[in-house]
Design an enzyme around this catalytic site. Structure first.
Site, PDB file in Angstrom:
ATOM      1  CG  ASN A 123      76.525  38.181  42.099  1.00  0.00           C
ATOM      2  OD1 ASN A 123      76.990  38.876  42.995  1.00  0.00           O
ATOM      3  ND2 ASN A 123      76.035  36.978  42.327  1.00  0.00           N
TER       4      ASN A 123
ATOM      5  CE  LYS B  62      80.327  34.186  41.275  1.00  0.00           C
ATOM      6  NZ  LYS B  62      79.602  33.297  42.212  1.00  0.00           N
TER       7      LYS B  62
ATOM      8  NE  ARG C  42      74.795  38.892  46.224  1.00  0.00           N
ATOM      9  CZ  ARG C  42      75.917  38.475  46.786  1.00  0.00           C
ATOM     10  NH1 ARG C  42      77.039  38.448  46.092  1.00  0.00           N
ATOM     11  NH2 ARG C  42      75.943  38.087  48.040  1.00  0.00           N
TER      12      ARG C  42
ATOM     13  CG  HIS D  10      74.103  34.015  51.607  1.00  0.00           C
ATOM     14  ND1 HIS D  10      74.705  33.480  52.732  1.00  0.00           N
ATOM     15  CD2 HIS D  10      75.120  34.449  50.829  1.00  0.00           C
ATOM     16  CE1 HIS D  10      76.017  33.581  52.636  1.00  0.00           C
ATOM     17  NE2 HIS D  10      76.297  34.170  51.486  1.00  0.00           N
TER      18      HIS D  10
ATOM     19  CG  HIS E 178      74.497  30.226  50.389  1.00  0.00           C
ATOM     20  ND1 HIS E 178      74.046  30.472  49.097  1.00  0.00           N
ATOM     21  CD2 HIS E 178      75.774  30.675  50.422  1.00  0.00           C
ATOM     22  CE1 HIS E 178      75.006  31.034  48.407  1.00  0.00           C
ATOM     23  NE2 HIS E 178      76.065  31.171  49.192  1.00  0.00           N
TER      24      HIS E 178
ATOM     25  NE  ARG F 227      82.240  37.086  54.875  1.00  0.00           N
ATOM     26  CZ  ARG F 227      81.174  37.036  54.075  1.00  0.00           C
ATOM     27  NH1 ARG F 227      80.014  37.537  54.474  1.00  0.00           N
ATOM     28  NH2 ARG F 227      81.265  36.457  52.889  1.00  0.00           N
TER      29      ARG F 227
ATOM     30  CG  ASP G  95      89.629  26.439  48.601  1.00  0.00           C
ATOM     31  OD1 ASP G  95      89.018  25.386  48.822  1.00  0.00           O
ATOM     32  OD2 ASP G  95      89.723  26.953  47.471  1.00  0.00           O
TER      33      ASP G  95
ATOM     34  N   GLY H 152      79.073  26.589  47.144  1.00  0.00           N
ATOM     35  CA  GLY H 152      80.226  25.826  46.706  1.00  0.00           C
ATOM     36  C   GLY H 152      80.541  24.622  47.569  1.00  0.00           C
ATOM     37  CB  ILE H 153      81.000  24.196  51.230  1.00  0.00           C
ATOM     38  CG1 ILE H 153      82.286  25.043  51.226  1.00  0.00           C
ATOM     39  CG2 ILE H 153      81.129  23.047  52.223  1.00  0.00           C
ATOM     40  CD1 ILE H 153      82.543  25.774  52.533  1.00  0.00           C
ATOM     41  N   GLY H 154      78.311  23.290  50.008  1.00  0.00           N
ATOM     42  CA  GLY H 154      77.110  22.462  50.095  1.00  0.00           C
ATOM     43  C   GLY H 154      76.881  21.613  48.865  1.00  0.00           C
ATOM     44  CD  GLU H 155      75.908  24.531  44.402  1.00  0.00           C
ATOM     45  OE1 GLU H 155      76.741  24.444  43.462  1.00  0.00           O
ATOM     46  OE2 GLU H 155      75.226  25.549  44.610  1.00  0.00           O
TER      47      GLU H 155
ATOM     48  CD  GLU I 202      74.089  34.581  44.959  1.00  0.00           C
ATOM     49  OE1 GLU I 202      73.990  34.642  46.189  1.00  0.00           O
ATOM     50  OE2 GLU I 202      75.127  34.916  44.336  1.00  0.00           O
TER      51      GLU I 202
END
Length: 394
Positions: free
Chosen positions: A11, A18, A94, A182, A209, A242, A284, A329-332, A380
């Site tokens: 990825n 990754k 990916r 995504h 996501h 973005r 961040d 990362g944020i959602g989790e 992913e």
């Protein structure tokens, strides 16, 4: 494939690579995973190699060779040392953009690579690095099957109204349309939700996501019907660097009054907008939450406000909601931001359980909530492995 054959997933992002290594049969089982971060600056390798073995090491930066090639070589050196004698049968990659043509994973050959090159301008932060990873893997493993899995493929089921812009029809025919991104993350979550709650998974679902790249997707019957991202990965939600949704008149103004050319606009919109641009501090969320400065608070408030708008809009597309899944990362991990996003949303059937949310439980909706709210960790790399396994020997 033989029972001892291995499957590698790659990825490749703009600043990271990754990987995960799986034993292919009789069923997929992970043997190792990790990533090289800091490409282009201070690359470093982190890996977990099973049996509690962990590795961390810094890599040299060599622009003349190419950091992605160096990163792949470092990964291969580690895997060869720890899994000597095993046969690598396939590499699953990916690829962010598959254009209008590709709605499923594909075996990679020279002709496919040439086609994918055409989409680099549509995903400049990712597509060139995806393709660099493919070339490096093909050179390293000439006998292995190489599989391309596309982030856009999951969204090819969109109806026309969710796929087009209000431009002359010829532009749609030329490929200017809403692709969505995504997709590998959304497909992984959709599959896992089906295991957890099969009935709700086949109903009206929104998956959020939320990470440095952020988007939302509406699903009905487990299929994508609308997404916040469009022609490129700039549209929709504000992200780390973005811009998200932007009046196109702003671009015309910047071109005419500020004399900004395409390169300058690209640099602004992809690298210096979003949370970084709004706050003037960082992309961040953790840094901004710790900062507490007025600009940091306003940047996070904007992120939440746009997220609430997009969530409501996707629910309208579906005619209601049965489940909401937060991932990325944020959602989790960002419980406070999740709470802000879902505050006072009972009119949509969304009622958060504050304690469950703060504890980071898997189900964070209140028992009285009409809509189930879940947090599911995305993977992913696992989706890449599942796609390759299904394509090659299912």
């Amino acid at each position: 494939m033989a029972a001892n054959d291995l499957l590698l997933t790659l990825n490749a992002g703009s600043s990271s690579l990754k990987f995960s290594l799986y034993k292919a049969q009789p069923e997929l089982s992970m043997l190792a995973h990790g990533q090289v971060e800091g490409l282009g600056d201070s690359p470093r390798l982190q890996a977990e190699l099973g049996a509690g073995t962990r590795l961390q090491q810094s890599l040299r930066h060599d622009a003349a060779v190419g950091d992605h090639e160096l990163a792949l070589q470092a990964i291969l050196d580690v895997l060869t040392h720890h899994f000597h004698g095993e046969v690598l049968s396939a590499v699953s990659h990916r690829v962010v953009h598959g254009g209008p043509e590709f709605a499923a994973p594909q075996l990679i050959d020279a002709a496919l690579l040439a086609q994918l090159e055409r989409f680099c301008p549509l995903a400049p932060l990712h597509q060139p690095h995806n393709l660099a990873g493919i070339r490096a893997a093909r050179a390293a493993f000439p006998e292995a099957h190489q599989v391309a899995c596309f982030d856009t493929a999951f969204h090819r089921s969109h109806p026309f109204v969710a796929d087009t812009f209000a431009l002359p029809r010829r532009y749609y025919e030329q490929g200017i349309r809403r692709y969505g991104f995504h997709g590998l993350s959304y497909e992984f979550i959709a599959r896992r939700l089906r295991e957890l709650e099969p009935e709700r998974a086949l109903g009206r679902v929104v998956i959020a996501h939320l990470g440095n790249g952020a988007s939302m997707c509406a699903l009905r019957g487990g299929r994508s019907v609308a997404s916040t991202m469009g022609f490129t990965a700039l549209d929709g939600l504000p992200m780390g660097t973005r811009c998200g949704q932007l009046d196109p008149g702003v671009l015309l103004y910047l071109m005419s009054e500020h004399r900004m050319d395409p390169a300058a606009l690209s640099d602004l919109l992809y690298k210096n907008a979003g949370l970084k641009g709004l706050s003037g501090e960082s992309h961040d969320v953790r840094v901004l939450q710790a900062s507490g400065s007025p600009a940091a608070r306003e940047a996070l408030a904007y992120f939440v406000d746009r997220g609430r708008r997009e969530l409501a809009g996707l629910a309208a597309c579906l005619g209601g909601l049965d489940a909401l899944v937060l991932t990325g990362g944020i959602g989790e991990n960002a419980a406070e931001l999740r709470a802000d996003l879902l505050a006072d949303m009972e009119w949509m059937g969304l009622r958060l359980d504050p304690e469950a949310n703060q504890r980071g439980q898997a189900l964070i909706s209140h028992p009285d909530s009409k809509v189930h709210i879940r947090v599911i960790k995305t993977d992913e790399e696992r989706m890449l492995a599942e796609h390759a396994a299904e394509l090659l020997w299912a």
